[in-house]
Scaffold this motif. Structure first.
Motif, short mmCIF file in Angstrom:
data_model
loop_
_atom_site.label_atom_id
_atom_site.label_comp_id
_atom_site.label_asym_id
_atom_site.label_seq_id
_atom_site.Cartn_x
_atom_site.Cartn_y
_atom_site.Cartn_z
N SER A 1 1.66 -5.81 10.14
CA SER A 1 1.97 -7.16 9.68
C SER A 1 3.28 -7.65 10.32
CB SER A 1 2.08 -7.19 8.15
OG SER A 1 2.99 -6.21 7.71
N GLY B 1 0.80 -1.22 0.00
CA GLY B 1 0.00 0.00 0.00
C GLY B 1 0.83 1.27 0.00
N GLU C 1 -0.13 -0.48 4.82
CA GLU C 1 -0.81 -1.27 5.86
C GLU C 1 0.18 -1.53 6.98
OE1 GLU C 1 -1.95 -4.81 3.74
OE2 GLU C 1 -2.90 -3.58 2.20
#
Ligand code: AMP
Ligand code: GLY
Length: 431
Positions: free
Chosen positions: A354, A345, A351
């Motif tokens: 993660s 992204g 994002e």
């Protein structure tokens, strides 16, 4: 000696990594740091935009030397506050940092000292700017003045793109120049520039106010995806040296751009102390200035630090104490390359959160290491917290070997939440 580095990106991890290797460094603190930095230094939470807060921390922790990584504290005058308080500091004053903070100011300096750069006109009025763009035609370059603040530069290949960029810049901040740094009065809302063709490269020069010392060249990869496609980013990878910046072109850049700029800054009572990063456009064996930055580039710093190693601390100290005349760079005939891994992204909407696996198992030597940017530890796991997350960096006697070594490491990083370019170094490695 006790050393404090301000910043928490890949650039500051690389600075910390190199400085830590120098036996002069007893204690190393980085504010705010990140998960990778925490493995080699102490991390501290200080308001790095506030010189007084940094000065208090320096006093309480018996810090002997402060290295300022990012541009924002420099533009906000943190180096001035520290130096006024008698604290040894690497980084330019707010007055000298205008070379990055204001594109209109830089153009004025170039005009005053005759440094070759794209012809440019500053505007504070939308209608006048629109008329200028229509008169000049495309391609043309539109630059919001002040620190980019996410808007920055539009290289408009068509008139419509230039018109849209102007409307957006003026709509966002109708009364004041956009992106203005705190305390620094911008000189214009927008600078409209002639479009330059050629090959871009970065040139890094230390200056102690008087003496200059080149410390390396690099090339960045600004677009997000392979083959230089996709949106512009902070930089998706770099290598050093940049073959396009030959010895002869470096000499020309020093002679016609860097030294005249620094002399003009000194003449105006704003001598430059720190690293000057010149973005150059090279065409027909000649360099012209694209822009100045008043700090190391990120990710260019990662490849410079990997090549220079421990001597960086001595060079930065020589710079901060006005003794650059005595300093020499101990060059090795080597090449370094870094591959940036970014969160999916990035750059529009990275994002976060993660999990990244495999980094700890990778070799960590003077020839290869992973610098962290947007990372944190959560219950022992490495987590992505920001846009650019890792700089996977390697050094070898050829660029091809450095590239292969870096991508071997990338292969071993297990991170479905991230991506990288697969073609870092293509320009220098092209047959
Ligand atoms: P800047 O923030 O000034 O470095 O601009 C960002 C990028 O826009 C540069 O790295 C260049 O790729 C491009 N650029 C800036 N100015 C020009 C120009 N006058 N001609 C062509 N490209 C430019
Ligand atoms: N890599 C570009 C910059 O640091 O500005």
């Amino acid at each position: 000696m006790n050393i404090l580095i301000l910043g928490g990106g890949g650039r500051e991890h690389a600075l910390a990594w190199a400085i830590k290797q120098n036996p002069k460094c007893d204690r190393l603190i980085v504010a705010p740091g990140n998960a990778g930095i925490a493995e080699i230094a102490e991390c501290a939470q200080i308001n790095i935009m506030n010189g007084a807060s940094v000065a208090v921390f320096v006093e309480e922790n018996s810090i002997d030397f402060v290295v300022i990584g990012p541009e924002a504290p420099l533009v906000a005058g943190v180096a001035d506050v520290l130096r006024n308080g008698g604290i040894l500091t690497f980084g330019p004053s707010a007055a000298a940092a205008r070379l990055e903070a204001s594109k209109a100011f830089t153009k004025e300096i170039c005009a005053a000292c005759g440094a070759p750069t794209a012809a440019a006109v500053p505007f504070t009025d939308l209608d006048a700017a629109l008329a200028h763009v229509r008169a000049k035609g495309a391609p043309i370059v539109i630059k919001a003045d002040g620190l980019a603040a996410g808007k920055g530069v539009t290289v408009a290949m068509k008139i419509d793109e230039a018109v849209d960029a102007l409307h957006q810049i003026f709509a966002d901040t109708p009364d004041a120049a956009p992106g203005a740094a705190p305390g620094a009065a911008p000189d214009a809302a927008v600078v409209i520039e002639e479009f330059m063709t050629g090959e871009e490269a970065s040139f890094f020069v230390l200056c102690d106010g008087q003496t200059t010392l080149p410390i390396g060249t690099a090339q960045d990869h600004k677009r997000a995806y392979d083959n230089d496609t996709g949106p512009n980013t902070g930089g998706m990878g770099a290598y050093s040296p940049a073959p396009v910046l030959t010895e002869a072109i470096q000499a020309q850049a020093m002679e016609t751009i860097i030294r005249p700029t620094l002399a003009e800054m000194a003449r105006r009572g704003a001598p430059y102390q720190g690293v000057l990063y010149a973005g150059l456009m090279i065409e027909d064996g000649t360099a012209r200035l694209v822009e100045y930055n008043v700090r190391f580039g990120d990710p260019e710093c990662q490849v410079l630090m990997m090549r220079l190693g421990a001597q960086v601390l001595d060079l930065l100290l020589a710079c901060a104490t006005g003794r650059l005349e005595e300093a020499r760079v101990n060059w090795a005939d080597d090449h370094a390359l870094t591959v940036v891994m970014a969160a999916n992204g990035y750059p529009a909407a990275p994002e976060t959160g993660s999990t990244i696996k495999g980094v700890e198992e990778l070799p960590d030597t003077s020839l290869q290491t992973v610098f962290h940017a947007g990372t944190a530890r959560q219950d022992g796991a490495l987590i992505a917290t920001g846009g650019r997350v890792l700089s996977v960096t390697a050094r070898a006697d050829t660029l091809a070997k450095a590239r292969d070594r870096a991508y071997e490491m990338v292969e071993r990083i297990d991170w479905p939440g991230g991506f990288c370019r697969s073609d870092i170094g293509w320009r220098a490695l092209a047959p």
